[in-house]
Design an enzyme around this catalytic site. Structure first.
Site, PDB file in Angstrom:
ATOM      1  N   THR A  11       4.276   2.903  -5.133  1.00  0.00           N
ATOM      2  CA  THR A  11       3.375   2.738  -3.983  1.00  0.00           C
ATOM      3  C   THR A  11       3.914   1.688  -3.002  1.00  0.00           C
ATOM      4  O   THR A  11       4.114   1.974  -1.811  1.00  0.00           O
ATOM      5  CB  THR A  11       1.969   2.293  -4.475  1.00  0.00           C
ATOM      6  OG1 THR A  11       1.498   3.258  -5.409  1.00  0.00           O
ATOM      7  CG2 THR A  11       0.991   2.153  -3.339  1.00  0.00           C
ATOM      8  N   VAL A 130      -0.625 -11.900  -3.230  1.00  0.00           N
ATOM      9  CA  VAL A 130      -2.044 -12.261  -3.152  1.00  0.00           C
ATOM     10  C   VAL A 130      -2.687 -11.624  -1.928  1.00  0.00           C
ATOM     11  O   VAL A 130      -2.216 -11.817  -0.801  1.00  0.00           O
ATOM     12  CB  VAL A 130      -2.229 -13.803  -3.084  1.00  0.00           C
ATOM     13  CG1 VAL A 130      -3.715 -14.152  -3.063  1.00  0.00           C
ATOM     14  CG2 VAL A 130      -1.530 -14.489  -4.247  1.00  0.00           C
ATOM     15  N   GLY A 132      -2.881  -8.561  -0.732  1.00  0.00           N
ATOM     16  CA  GLY A 132      -2.201  -7.468  -0.010  1.00  0.00           C
ATOM     17  C   GLY A 132      -1.669  -7.862   1.347  1.00  0.00           C
ATOM     18  O   GLY A 132      -0.778  -8.705   1.463  1.00  0.00           O
ATOM     19  N   ILE A 134      -3.025  -9.524   3.814  1.00  0.00           N
ATOM     20  CA  ILE A 134      -3.463 -10.785   4.452  1.00  0.00           C
ATOM     21  C   ILE A 134      -2.385 -11.858   4.212  1.00  0.00           C
ATOM     22  O   ILE A 134      -2.023 -12.092   3.065  1.00  0.00           O
ATOM     23  CB  ILE A 134      -4.795 -11.298   3.842  1.00  0.00           C
ATOM     24  CG1 ILE A 134      -5.877 -10.211   3.860  1.00  0.00           C
ATOM     25  CG2 ILE A 134      -5.269 -12.553   4.557  1.00  0.00           C
ATOM     26  CD1 ILE A 134      -7.163 -10.610   3.139  1.00  0.00           C
ATOM     27  N   GLU A 188      -3.693  -1.369 -10.588  1.00  0.00           N
ATOM     28  CA  GLU A 188      -2.492  -1.737 -11.330  1.00  0.00           C
ATOM     29  C   GLU A 188      -2.124  -0.597 -12.284  1.00  0.00           C
ATOM     30  O   GLU A 188      -2.962   0.259 -12.603  1.00  0.00           O
ATOM     31  CB  GLU A 188      -2.748  -3.011 -12.141  1.00  0.00           C
ATOM     32  CG  GLU A 188      -3.027  -4.227 -11.296  1.00  0.00           C
ATOM     33  CD  GLU A 188      -1.884  -4.535 -10.332  1.00  0.00           C
ATOM     34  OE1 GLU A 188      -0.757  -4.758 -10.780  1.00  0.00           O
ATOM     35  OE2 GLU A 188      -2.114  -4.537  -9.116  1.00  0.00           O
ATOM     36  N   LYS A 203      -3.869 -13.958  -9.101  1.00  0.00           N
ATOM     37  CA  LYS A 203      -3.798 -14.353  -7.688  1.00  0.00           C
ATOM     38  C   LYS A 203      -4.382 -15.747  -7.480  1.00  0.00           C
ATOM     39  O   LYS A 203      -3.859 -16.543  -6.699  1.00  0.00           O
ATOM     40  CB  LYS A 203      -4.527 -13.306  -6.841  1.00  0.00           C
ATOM     41  CG  LYS A 203      -3.778 -11.969  -6.822  1.00  0.00           C
ATOM     42  CD  LYS A 203      -4.655 -10.830  -6.339  1.00  0.00           C
ATOM     43  CE  LYS A 203      -3.864  -9.532  -6.209  1.00  0.00           C
ATOM     44  NZ  LYS A 203      -4.719  -8.351  -6.046  1.00  0.00           N
ATOM     45  N   GLY A 300      -2.600  -1.162  -1.349  1.00  0.00           N
ATOM     46  CA  GLY A 300      -2.126   0.066  -0.705  1.00  0.00           C
ATOM     47  C   GLY A 300      -0.703  -0.093  -0.198  1.00  0.00           C
ATOM     48  O   GLY A 300      -0.194  -1.211  -0.060  1.00  0.00           O
TER      49      GLY A 300
END
Ligand code: NDP
Ligand code: HSE
Length: 432
Positions: A11, A130, A132, A134, A188, A203, A300
């Site tokens: 992914t 951590v 994604g 951001i 995951e 995270k 994602g």
């Protein structure tokens, strides 16, 4: 030109490759650096990933990719803490800069990895590890470096936020929504990491290490997941004016740091309550800046790829300017912070007792709560089934975890209480 090799074409690997190819010229215009995706290693190089690559880019030989002298930056996107660890260490020892999205690896073996990077004078980029897309690592490490961090509250797992949102808004079944999240590439490889809060714990350990300058690992985080949350508790939370979120919380109080991940009831009018679906948000409170909030997609292919590529560009800038050796060395404080024990933590609580519907039960329960210094804000009893067990919901003022545990042990032993009491921590008082 800076050459990049990716290990793991799943992914995130696919998202990263798509961005590097599609936005190569944009990145070059903006930075003056041409970043070239030279190799991608995966176990399966026949599978169609929806992306067109030049002949010879794909390989099954990750070690050859690491040892390719032309490759400057190795991107580890296979996940896990075994083979991924070997590959990252191998790359660092070979003098390669590494970018990884692997929070499990960093929260378990971070010290060893950063030590090895420092020794070999190379960098490890981990923005994607951590929240994604951001850029929260940059925020905590650079943007807020002037601050003492008082608290961090984060929704940092897209899968569980997606599940809780669908359970709240559409009354969907836990197992069905989890399957959807897996199909969308959010979960995951082992989704227990998501639903049992372990991924959020990884995270949080990374964020707390950056925020407090001490080396925290997953073992320092108190973790509870969402797998035991029932629709009934989501509904009671709503009636009381709260939303249920899986929060990762780090707070410094009196020189001690508390680190915990658990389902939390948050007043519905708080901004963080409105963060739904796969979106993540991290609230950071600094002593100088005050309250800040960061929001974006937490999982994602492309959102995570965006964070991976930002690290690649950062390192490429360092290589080009000759400053790439200014590595991040993990924990840097000469005075490491101590951890607060969970039983010292103070919070408000939601209890759902399964109590027999008969006179005197509420006063027995409230008497025990009072004995342990736990005072009640409100009580809801649903249904009228004389002599049978009904849900009895109690919301409390601030209480100490140790007292709550002792009170619940005593209450759960009462003959008028059928089954284990559900206990959910509550943050903030809603405005109503
Ligand atoms: P995937 O399972 O989709 O991709 C991993 C890929 O690596 C698979 O294609 C896998 O092949 C391949 N692989 C496994 N072992 C090897 C090996 N020894 N050599 C070469 N390739 C190998 O995982 P994701 O892309 O979802 O996640 C990758 C990392 O990114 C993980 O650390 C994850 O925690 C992290 N992450 C994921 C996010 C997401 O939204 N998915 C967001 C943020 C971080 P095979 O399938 O055949 O095993
Ligand atoms: N499984 C993780 C999540 C991926 O759902 O948030 C992003 O780290």
């Amino acid at each position: 030109m800076i050459n990049v090799g990716i290990i793991g074409f799943g992914t995130v690997g696919t998202g990263t490759a798509k961005i590097l190819i599609k936005n190569r010229s944009v990145i070059k215009e903006r930075t003056g650096i041409d970043i070239h995706l030279k190799k991608i290693a995966d176990l399966d190089i026949k599978k169609d990933r929806g992306i067109k690559l030049r002949q010879g880019v794909l390989t099954t030989d990750a070690c050859a990719l690491i040892n390719d002298r032309a490759i400057d930056i190795v991107v580890e996107l296979i996940g896990g803490t075994t083979i991924a660890k070997d590959m990252v260490l191998m790359a660092l020892k070979a003098g390669k800069h590494v970018v990884t999205a692997n929070k499990a690896l960093l929260a378990t073996h971070g010290s060893e990895i950063f030590r090895t990077a420092a020794k070999n004078r190379v960098r490890v980029g981990f923005e994607a590890a951590v929240a994604g897309g951001i850029p929260i690592i940059k925020v905590v490490r650079e943007g807020l470096v002037a601050n003492r961090i008082k608290a961090i509250y984060g929704i940092v797992n897209g899968t569980t936020n997606y599940i809780l949102t669908k359970m709240t808004d559409e009354k969907a079944e836990f197992a069905d929504v989890l399957k959807e999240a897996q199909k969308l590439g959010y979960a995951e490889a082992d989704p227990t990491y998501d639903v049992e809060g372990i991924d959020s714990g990884h995270k949080l350990a990374i964020l707390a290490t950056l925020a407090y300058g001490s080396s925290f690992s997953i073992r320092d985080v108190h973790i509870e997941g969402i797998s035991k949350i029932l629709p009934m508790d989501i509904e009671f939370a709503r009636e009381l004016g709260y939303k249920l979120k899986l929060l990762a919380i780090a707070k410094e109080t009196g020189g001690k740091v508390e680190l915990r991940v658990h389902p939390t009831m948050v007043p519905e009018e708080y901004l963080i309550s409105k963060v739904d679906g796969v979106y993540n948000a991290v609230y950071v409170e600094g002593d100088a800046v005050g309250s800040t909030l960061y929001y974006g997609r937490g999982a994602g292919d492309l959102p995570t790829g965006s964070a991976v590529v930002s690290d690649i560009v950062d390192i490429a800038r360092g290589i080009v300017s000759g400053s790439a050796e200014q590595f991040y060395s993990g924990s840097v404080s000469p005075k490491p912070k101590s951890l607060m024990k969970m039983d010292e933590v103070i919070s408000m609580y939601y209890f759902r007792f399964s109590a027999l519907d008969q006179p005197g039960v509420l006063s027995t329960i409230s008497g025990i709560l009072g004995k342990y210094d736990i005072s009640i804000i409100s009580v809801i009893q649903k249904g009228r089934q004389l002599g049978k067990a009904v849900p009895l919901v109690v919301l409390t003022h601030l209480a100490r975890e140790r007292d709550v545990a002792a009170a619940l042990r005593e209450i759960n032993r009462l003959p008028v209480v059928a089954g284990k009491t559900v206990c959910i921590r509550v943050e903030g008082l809603h405005a109503a």
